[in-house]
Scaffold this active site. Structure first.
Site, PDB file in Angstrom:
ATOM      1  N   HIS A  10      48.579  25.895  34.456  1.00 40.36           N
ATOM      2  CA  HIS A  10      47.614  26.656  33.646  1.00 40.36           C
ATOM      3  C   HIS A  10      46.279  25.907  33.588  1.00 40.36           C
ATOM      4  O   HIS A  10      46.073  25.037  32.734  1.00 40.36           O
ATOM      5  CB  HIS A  10      48.198  26.845  32.239  1.00 40.36           C
ATOM      6  N   HIS A  12      42.068  26.862  34.187  1.00 45.93           N
ATOM      7  CA  HIS A  12      40.988  27.799  34.533  1.00 45.93           C
ATOM      8  C   HIS A  12      39.994  27.045  35.413  1.00 45.93           C
ATOM      9  O   HIS A  12      39.513  25.971  35.008  1.00 45.93           O
ATOM     10  CB  HIS A  12      40.293  28.304  33.274  1.00 45.93           C
ATOM     11  N   HIS A 190      48.036  35.298  28.831  1.00 52.79           N
ATOM     12  CA  HIS A 190      47.795  34.530  27.614  1.00 52.79           C
ATOM     13  C   HIS A 190      48.296  35.353  26.423  1.00 52.79           C
ATOM     14  O   HIS A 190      47.904  36.515  26.262  1.00 52.79           O
ATOM     15  CB  HIS A 190      46.301  34.272  27.415  1.00 52.79           C
ATOM     16  N   GLU A 193      48.537  32.474  21.635  1.00 52.91           N
ATOM     17  CA  GLU A 193      47.580  31.378  21.418  1.00 52.91           C
ATOM     18  C   GLU A 193      46.872  31.694  20.088  1.00 52.91           C
ATOM     19  O   GLU A 193      46.973  30.942  19.136  1.00 52.91           O
ATOM     20  CB  GLU A 193      46.566  31.306  22.570  1.00 52.91           C
TER      21      GLU A 193
HETATM   22  N1  ADE Z   1      39.724  31.285  29.157  1.00 59.22           N
HETATM   23  C1  ADE Z   1      39.538  29.982  29.362  1.00 59.22           C
HETATM   24  N2  ADE Z   1      40.236  29.264  28.461  1.00 59.22           N
HETATM   25  C2  ADE Z   1      40.904  30.149  27.684  1.00 59.22           C
HETATM   26  C3  ADE Z   1      41.797  30.040  26.584  1.00 59.22           C
HETATM   27  N3  ADE Z   1      42.163  28.857  26.096  1.00 59.22           N
HETATM   28  N4  ADE Z   1      42.243  31.167  26.030  1.00 59.22           N
HETATM   29  C4  ADE Z   1      41.879  32.354  26.506  1.00 59.22           C
HETATM   30  N5  ADE Z   1      41.046  32.516  27.533  1.00 59.22           N
HETATM   31  C5  ADE Z   1      40.552  31.424  28.126  1.00 59.22           C
HETATM   32 ZN    ZN Z   2      44.085  29.396  29.291  1.00 54.86          ZN
END
Ligand code: ADE
Ligand code: ZN
Length: 328
Positions: A10, A12, A190, A193
């Site tokens: 995970h 980005h 996601h 969170e």
């Molecule tokens: N895009 C980049 N980081 C993220 C995160 N922690 N939660 C949701 N979208 C994201």
């Molecule tokens: Zn993320």
């Protein structure tokens, strides 16, 4: 070279861009993005909404395939430094060609070229997960899913959903996930969170994912935790990100240990490391200090990650072989 024995599921790609890299590119292009940085030269944001805005400002300087080639190479050099053998990275056609398939192919070719070079040079392996951005809405996500379906294969191995979990409904993205699944892509989203257990349930029910990005708030619902265990769902847990963004106030309040104790398949990732002042080494150090994790724990976590990776069987075998303890 550091031994490569860690796996990250995970990450980005733009979120892994060091502020110095983005600042340098802004200077080259003569664009002023000073508002994205704090006085120490780090990224400047106070909460998740601001984080998403600063992320987009930083990403706005990445405007050509060549920029993504350079970024990919820089990120993979750091992954190798961090002992990471295999990474799955989220790639957003929204940022790479504005959702246009032929433009996306050009960005993708540049990233793959950098990945091939990095694998030859540093030994670290990269695969891509095409990712829709939730707060850009379900219509834009359909263009993203088309880009994903057109480029699905041994390198683009998955489809995902990131962005602001508090906006819209998971089911609005079902069409995109169905298309990606039909194209042979593996699925993650996601959830859990910023949203609670219901958000994780929605990802399972409406998007039919096999991994969840974060998923940590599932801990508040024992029946859901049981479902995660029974269905073999893997969580891509990013504890340093959760603490930096204030999902949990401190490491000792993070539920990763409880989830693991309950039998959930847990992995460890960094999400957007320079934004959150973390690295895989920092994450491991915190896990060792807070929960007493030792080499065997980390090996088990990485084995779970190898088994949950979206790569082909031959690549997975390579990873598993590398993680198995040797006699010497
Ligand atoms: N895009 C980049 N980081 C993220 C995160 N922690 N939660 C949701 N979208 C994201
Ligand atoms: Zn993320």
């Amino acid at each position: 070279m550091t031994d490569l024995n860690r796996i990250e599921l995970h990450l980005h790609l733009e979120g892994a861009a060091p502020p110095s890299f983005i600042g340098g590119l802004a200077k080259e292009k003569k664009v002023d993005i000073a508002r994205a940085f704090d006085v120490q030269g780090g990224y400047a944001f106070g909460d998740f909404a601001q984080f998403l805005k600063v992320y987009e400002v930083a990403t706005s300087v990445l405007s050509t395939p060549e920029d993504y080639y350079r970024l990919t190479l820089a990120v993979l050099e750091e992954q190798a430094e961090q002992g990471i053998l295999y990474t799955e990275t989220f790639l957003a056609p929204d940022f790479c060609g504005k959702g246009d398939v032929s433009a996306w192919r050009e960005y993708l070719a540049a990233m793959q070229e950098a990945a091939d070079q990095a694998e030859a040079q540093f030994g670290t392996i990269l695969r891509g997960i095409v990712t829709a951005v939730r707060h850009f809405g379900p219509d834009q996500a359909k263009d993203t899913a088309l880009c994903a379906a057109e480029t699905a294969g041994d390198w683009i191995v998955g489809f995902g959903l990131a962005g602001d979990e508090r906006m819209g409904q998971k089911r609005d993205f079902a069409w995109s996930f169905d298309l990606a699944r039909e194209a042979g892509l593996r699925l993650t989203a996601h959830a859990g969170e910023w949203g609670g257990p219901a958000s994780v349930r929605d990802a399972l029910d409406h998007l039919r994912v096999e991994r969840i990005g974060h998923g940590v708030q599932a801990i508040d619902d024992p029946a859901l935790v049981e479902r995660l265990v029974e269905d073999g769902i893997t969580l891509e847990v990013c504890p340093g990100s959760n603490v930096a963004l204030g999902v949990y106030g401190a490491w000792n309040g993070h539920p990763i240990q409880k989830l693991r104790d309950a039998g959930v398949k847990v992995t460890v990732s960094t999400d957007d490391p320079p934004f959150f002042h973390t690295s895989m080494t920092d994450e491991y150090d915190h896990l060792a200090e807070t929960f007493g994790w030792q080499d065997d724990d980390f090996r088990a976590i990485n084995m779970t990650a190898a088994q949950s990776a979206f790569c082909d069987a031959v690549t997975r075998e390579r990873l598993i072989k590398k993680l198995e303890p040797t006699d010497d």
